[in-house]
Design an enzyme around this catalytic site. Sequence first.
Site, PDB file in Angstrom:
ATOM      1  N   CYS A  37       0.826  -1.225   0.000  1.00 39.36           N
ATOM      2  CA  CYS A  37       0.000   0.000   0.000  1.00 39.36           C
ATOM      3  C   CYS A  37       0.858   1.272   0.000  1.00 39.36           C
ATOM      4  O   CYS A  37       1.665   1.490   0.910  1.00 39.36           O
ATOM      5  CB  CYS A  37      -0.903  -0.010   1.230  1.00 39.36           C
ATOM      6  N   VAL A  77      -5.753   0.829   5.866  1.00 39.00           N
ATOM      7  CA  VAL A  77      -4.377   1.027   6.329  1.00 39.00           C
ATOM      8  C   VAL A  77      -3.811   2.219   5.561  1.00 39.00           C
ATOM      9  O   VAL A  77      -4.233   2.449   4.425  1.00 39.00           O
ATOM     10  CB  VAL A  77      -3.519  -0.238   6.087  1.00 39.00           C
ATOM     11  N   GLU A  98      -5.435   7.898   8.183  1.00 47.69           N
ATOM     12  CA  GLU A  98      -5.254   8.879   7.101  1.00 47.69           C
ATOM     13  C   GLU A  98      -3.765   9.223   7.032  1.00 47.69           C
ATOM     14  O   GLU A  98      -3.227   9.931   7.894  1.00 47.69           O
ATOM     15  CB  GLU A  98      -6.098  10.140   7.277  1.00 47.69           C
ATOM     16  N   SER A  99      -3.140   8.737   5.976  1.00 54.00           N
ATOM     17  CA  SER A  99      -1.684   8.865   5.879  1.00 54.00           C
ATOM     18  C   SER A  99      -1.205  10.314   6.034  1.00 54.00           C
ATOM     19  O   SER A  99      -0.195  10.566   6.700  1.00 54.00           O
ATOM     20  CB  SER A  99      -1.198   8.277   4.549  1.00 54.00           C
TER      21      SER A  99
HETATM   22  N1  LIG Z   1      -6.965   8.112   2.428  1.00 51.48           N
HETATM   23  C1  LIG Z   1      -6.361   6.941   3.008  1.00 51.48           C
HETATM   24  C2  LIG Z   1      -6.311   5.830   1.975  1.00 51.48           C
HETATM   25  C3  LIG Z   1      -5.806   4.513   2.534  1.00 51.48           C
HETATM   26  C4  LIG Z   1      -6.175   3.315   1.641  1.00 51.48           C
HETATM   27  O1  LIG Z   1      -6.977   3.422   0.706  1.00 51.48           O
HETATM   28  N2  LIG Z   1      -5.585   2.142   1.928  1.00 51.48           N
HETATM   29  C5  LIG Z   1      -5.928   0.937   1.200  1.00 51.48           C
HETATM   30  C6  LIG Z   1      -4.725   0.078   0.880  1.00 51.48           C
HETATM   31  S1  LIG Z   1      -3.655   0.857  -0.279  1.00 51.48           S
HETATM   32  C7  LIG Z   1      -6.859   0.086   2.053  1.00 51.48           C
HETATM   33  O2  LIG Z   1      -6.723  -0.007   3.248  1.00 51.48           O
HETATM   34  N3  LIG Z   1      -7.817  -0.564   1.404  1.00 51.48           N
HETATM   35  C8  LIG Z   1      -8.793  -1.431   2.001  1.00 51.48           C
HETATM   36  C9  LIG Z   1     -10.038  -1.486   1.158  1.00 51.48           C
HETATM   37  O3  LIG Z   1     -10.061  -0.890   0.087  1.00 51.48           O
HETATM   38  O4  LIG Z   1     -10.997  -2.150   1.586  1.00 51.48           O
HETATM   39  C10 LIG Z   1      -4.967   7.320   3.524  1.00 51.48           C
HETATM   40  O5  LIG Z   1      -4.385   8.282   3.007  1.00 51.48           O
HETATM   41  O6  LIG Z   1      -4.484   6.700   4.470  1.00 51.48           O
END
Ligand SMILES: N[C@@H](CCC(=O)N[C@@H](CS)C(=O)NCC(=O)O)C(=O)O
Length: 291
Positions: A37, A77, A98-99
């Site tokens: 990720c 994550v 939120e990163s």
């Molecule tokens: N806006 C969030 C996006 C985080 C995100 O989309 N993470 C993905 C992995 S790259 C995730 O956890 N996906 C789980 C899903 O889509 O159910 C951030 O910046 O942390």
Amino acid sequence: MATVDTTVQPSPSGAAAAFAAKHAAPHPLKLYGGWFCPFVQRVWIVLAEKKIPHQYVEINPYHKAADFLRLNPRGLVPTLAIHPSPDSDSEEVRVLYESAVVVEYLDEAFCDQSLYGRDLLPRDKGSEYERARCRLWMDFVSSRVVPGFYRFIQHSEESGESLEEVREKFLDGLRSFVEEMRPAEEGPWFLGGRFSLVDVMLAPWAMRLFLLDWYKKPGGLGIREARERGGEEEKKIWERWDVWFDAVTNRQSVRDTWSDEEDYVKAYRRYAENTTQSEVAKATRAGRSLP
Ligand SMILES: N[C@@H](CCC(=O)N[C@@H](CS)C(=O)NCC(=O)O)C(=O)O
């Protein structure tokens, strides 16, 4: 409901595997992440950059375990859990996600420069404008460049736009970003001589650009062609981009949090074929803003 393939390789490989192994022991600061990720890699880079003691916990965010959802109801994550230290009276686990929020938190919470090195955002008195400008371009990466990356990699016949159109819009985002960089004479980074959170925000996608060459044929990423077609101005932009790109993709913290290239090729196949059911992918397909 159609069966959705949510399998991912269960653990990092290469340098990231070594970094994760070094941080496997229990620690009150826990990063829940997935090796593939890019949002996690932002946080991982800051932990590596500042040598912040922590525990890395690999999870598959597509299989949302109840314990994980209790920490982060969004089920995404990176998720950071801050457990009370042994000498604190509090029982409470504090959680952040939120990163973009997490990287700023870590930079501020671990700010003793004798232990953690230089701040990743300018914080000296009088640097308010520069700090705000950093946030502007950090936000630009999240709100423009990153969504453009997913539109590009998920491009399919049904996208309603040609591959050339999504490519051109993506490159336009990179051009705008490059135009804001300090001149290369001052140093390779966005701020010239100083590596900062602005670089961190884009670094994981810089590492993943090779996937566009791999999957989006004909034409791939298309920087070389844009440079050959363009005039002097265009050449200057991509020269500055090259300096930044080489520096960021060779930065130790970025390399240390990177798995073997072929694992990303496998992990991103579902994006490239536009069949993934990740929240990011579904939002991209529906033309919504990213989660
Ligand atoms: N806006 C969030 C996006 C985080 C995100 O989309 N993470 C993905 C992995 S790259 C995730 O956890 N996906 C789980 C899903 O889509 O159910 C951030 O910046 O942390």
